[in-house]
Design a protein around this motif. Structure first.
Motif, short mmCIF file in Angstrom:
data_model
loop_
_atom_site.label_atom_id
_atom_site.label_comp_id
_atom_site.label_asym_id
_atom_site.label_seq_id
_atom_site.Cartn_x
_atom_site.Cartn_y
_atom_site.Cartn_z
N GLN A 1 0.82 -1.21 0.00
CA GLN A 1 0.00 0.00 0.00
C GLN A 1 0.86 1.27 0.00
OE1 GLN A 1 -3.08 0.14 2.93
NE2 GLN A 1 -3.60 2.24 2.48
N GLU A 2 1.85 1.34 0.86
CA GLU A 2 2.72 2.52 0.90
C GLU A 2 4.19 2.12 0.83
OE1 GLU A 2 2.33 5.57 0.36
OE2 GLU A 2 0.16 5.56 0.38
N GLY A 3 4.52 1.23 -0.10
CA GLY A 3 5.90 0.84 -0.27
C GLY A 3 6.03 -0.39 -1.15
N TYR A 4 7.08 -1.15 -0.89
CA TYR A 4 7.38 -2.33 -1.69
C TYR A 4 7.96 -3.43 -0.81
CZ TYR A 4 6.87 0.52 -5.87
OH TYR A 4 6.38 1.32 -6.86
N ALA A 5 7.80 -4.67 -1.25
CA ALA A 5 8.47 -5.82 -0.65
C ALA A 5 9.45 -6.33 -1.70
CB ALA A 5 7.47 -6.90 -0.26
N PHE A 6 10.69 -6.47 -1.31
CA PHE A 6 11.74 -6.94 -2.21
C PHE A 6 12.25 -8.29 -1.73
CE2 PHE A 6 12.00 -2.28 -1.93
CZ PHE A 6 11.76 -1.94 -3.25
N ARG A 7 12.26 -9.29 -2.62
CA ARG A 7 12.81 -10.59 -2.27
C ARG A 7 14.22 -10.67 -2.85
NH1 ARG A 7 9.26 -15.40 -3.48
NH2 ARG A 7 8.31 -14.64 -1.58
N ILE A 8 15.14 -11.09 -1.99
CA ILE A 8 16.53 -11.28 -2.41
C ILE A 8 17.00 -12.65 -1.94
CG2 ILE A 8 17.05 -8.80 -2.34
CD1 ILE A 8 18.63 -9.43 0.27
#
Length: 123
Positions: free
Chosen positions: A40-47
């Motif tokens: 909603q107010e950002g991002y999820a980054f998978r590494i």
């Protein structure tokens, strides 16, 4: 309204410092991203969950907390060196800030990360 909503969406680095950060830590982080998910107010980054990637995330969080105090970081790591998910969010306007800073696809708000910008300004 919570305390997060009172923080300005602004990076406190000078232009030269921001260029250096973009060329080093941010570029390394961006190249390590396996998957990106909008929040909603950002991002999820998978590494990757390897030792170097986890160390890199920790270094990025420490650095970004100093120059962008409005960012909220949440990290989850799966067992057995599985993937790591880094959620980055904050007050209204954070998603647009991150999109602009990291050059993410979509319709980012055109802004200079060094300046406070209105949260949903369209250009």
């Amino acid at each position: 309204m919570n305390n997060l909503d009172k923080l300005p969406i602004a990076c406190f680095l000078t232009s030269a410092e921001l260029r250096e950060r973009e060329a080093t830590l941010l570029a390394q982080f961006k190249s390590a991203i396996i998957k990106t998910e909008e929040l909603q107010e950002g991002y999820a980054f998978r590494i990757s969950g390897d030792r170097d990637s986890v160390r890199q995330v920790a270094e990025l969080i420490v650095s970004e907390r100093e120059c962008c105090p409005f960012l909220v970081f949440e990290v989850s790591a799966l067992p057995n060196s599985g993937p790591v998910t880094v959620r980055v969010s904050g007050p209204a306007g954070t998603k647009e800030f991150l999109s602009s800073l990291l050059g993410l696809p979509g319709e980012p708000t055109p802004c200079n990360p060094n300046e406070v910008s209105p949260p949903h300004k369209q250009g």
